[in-house]
Design an enzyme around this catalytic site. Structure first.
Site, mmCIF file in Angstrom:
data_model
loop_
_atom_site.group_PDB
_atom_site.id
_atom_site.type_symbol
_atom_site.label_atom_id
_atom_site.label_comp_id
_atom_site.label_asym_id
_atom_site.label_seq_id
_atom_site.Cartn_x
_atom_site.Cartn_y
_atom_site.Cartn_z
ATOM 1 N N GLU A 181 0.888 -1.142 -0.100
ATOM 2 C CA GLU A 181 0.158 -0.170 0.223
ATOM 3 C C GLU A 181 1.066 1.457 -0.012
ATOM 4 O O GLU A 181 0.491 2.180 -0.593
ATOM 5 C CB GLU A 181 -0.853 0.007 1.144
ATOM 6 C CG GLU A 181 -2.007 -0.866 1.165
ATOM 7 C CD GLU A 181 -1.730 -2.336 1.506
ATOM 8 O OE1 GLU A 181 -0.578 -2.573 1.936
ATOM 9 O OE2 GLU A 181 -2.585 -3.164 1.161
ATOM 10 N N HIS A 206 -8.817 -5.569 8.372
ATOM 11 C CA HIS A 206 -9.712 -5.033 7.247
ATOM 12 C C HIS A 206 -10.878 -4.546 7.768
ATOM 13 O O HIS A 206 -11.728 -4.292 6.942
ATOM 14 C CB HIS A 206 -9.772 -6.519 6.541
ATOM 15 C CG HIS A 206 -8.518 -6.857 5.699
ATOM 16 N ND1 HIS A 206 -7.783 -8.068 6.105
ATOM 17 C CD2 HIS A 206 -7.579 -6.096 4.860
ATOM 18 C CE1 HIS A 206 -6.788 -8.087 5.402
ATOM 19 N NE2 HIS A 206 -6.601 -6.764 4.459
#
Length: 322
Positions: free
Chosen positions: A105, A155
């Site tokens: 990311e 998540h």
């Protein structure tokens, strides 16, 4: 000095390219844009309502069609993404504009900043640092957030307050009407937290006794709570805030001055959550009209649990008895 001149020249070329985007009323791209907007909105002319991932896919098609500088990249993007939001983009626009990246990311964000500004730097502060010479105005980051039933401490997080605390970013949640028709198991992950343009909050339910504020998937919880409260004769006004930075204080203020009470609900932990910002601002702006302290129904101050997710979540029952 030579470097600065080169950068200014690159910026001027980028600006000129932006001005040549096909947004004129007579262009084919503009006609396609209007047609897709009508379809996505479920408007007249034979248009129909679509689910959220289809709307996102259409929006990405429009961006790539109308702006030759637009790129779409990320994890699994090339084959359509895990939620299929980028299906067909690589085939239509080529793998040089729509492509996969490594599972990193930080690398994705860094590459996006460099691609948007032609210099790798902190995106939010780029305009400020350069004295308005350059900016990252072409950079949009679309990311999932929130509980999905099994995401656990990574998540299922809701980190919106972190981004709201960074001056220079705009933070937006897609509006509630777009989630209608999504299956329950994927509802939360289809809601994308997006850094983009500001927009006005929407009063999605009129009421007179109390104002309820939320964003994203929490609006579904608030609507359920309102329906139960109505059975007891309590009239709730519900506001979909949609944009957190900058947030629509005027719409919220007008509602609270009418109802005299406010409850804010979000999945993120209560301490330091964006609900605290709303509570503080409304306490200042509506002090003489508030009939009770502002209530917050939020997530807990713990890492997001996996097995105990139902205990963590701000449910309709918690909203009914804050």
């Amino acid at each position: 000095m030579a470097t600065m001149r080169a950068l200014r020249e690159a910026a001027r070329k980028a600006a000129a390219l932006t001005e040549r985007r096909h947004f004129s009323g007579g262009s084919a791209a503009a006609a396609g844009l209007a047609e897709r907007n009508e379809v996505a909105a479920g408007g007249g002319g034979g248009g129909k309502a679509v689910n959220l991932f289809t709307a996102v896919n259409q929006a990405l098609h429009i961006a790539l069609e109308t702006d030759p500088r637009a790129y779409v990249f990320g994890e699994d993007i090339g084959f359509g993404g895990v939620f299929r939001c980028t299906t067909g983009l690589a085939d239509r626009f080529g793998k040089n504009r729509v492509f996969n990246t490594p599972l990193c990311e930080q690398g994705i964000a860094g590459f996006a900043i460099g691609l948007a500004a032609m210099i790798v730097n902190e995106a939010a502060k780029f305009r400020y640092r350069s004295g308005n010479e350059f900016n990252c105005g072409g950079l949009t980051i679309r990311t999932p957030y929130g509980a999905v039933g099994h995401g656990g401490h990574y998540h299922s997080q809701s980190p919106e307050a972190f981004f709201c605390h960074v001056p220079g970013l705009k933070v937006k949640f897609l509006a509630l009407p777009l989630i209608c028709g999504c299956t329950d198991c994927l509802l939360k992950k289809f809601l994308k937290m997006t850094i983009c343009c500001p927009s006005q909050a929407e009063v999605i339910r009129k009421g007179s006794d109390i104002t309820l504020i939320g964003w994203g998937a929490q609006l579904a919880v608030l609507k359920e709570a309102c329906e139960d409260a109505a059975k007891d004769g309590i009239s709730c006004e519900v506001i979909d805030l949609r944009t957190l930075i900058p947030w629509d204080k005027e719409t919220v203020e007008a509602s609270v001055k009418k109802t005299g009470k406010l409850l804010v609900s979000h999945e993120a932990p209560i301490t330091g959550g964006f609900g605290a910002e709303i509570a503080a601002s409304i306490a200042e702006r509506c002090f003489q009209r508030l009939e009770a302290p502002v209530a917050r129904v939020c997530g807990l101050d713990t890492p997001f649990p996996l097995v105990y997710e139902p205990f963590y979540m701000p449910t309709k029952n918690k909203v009914m008895m804050p």
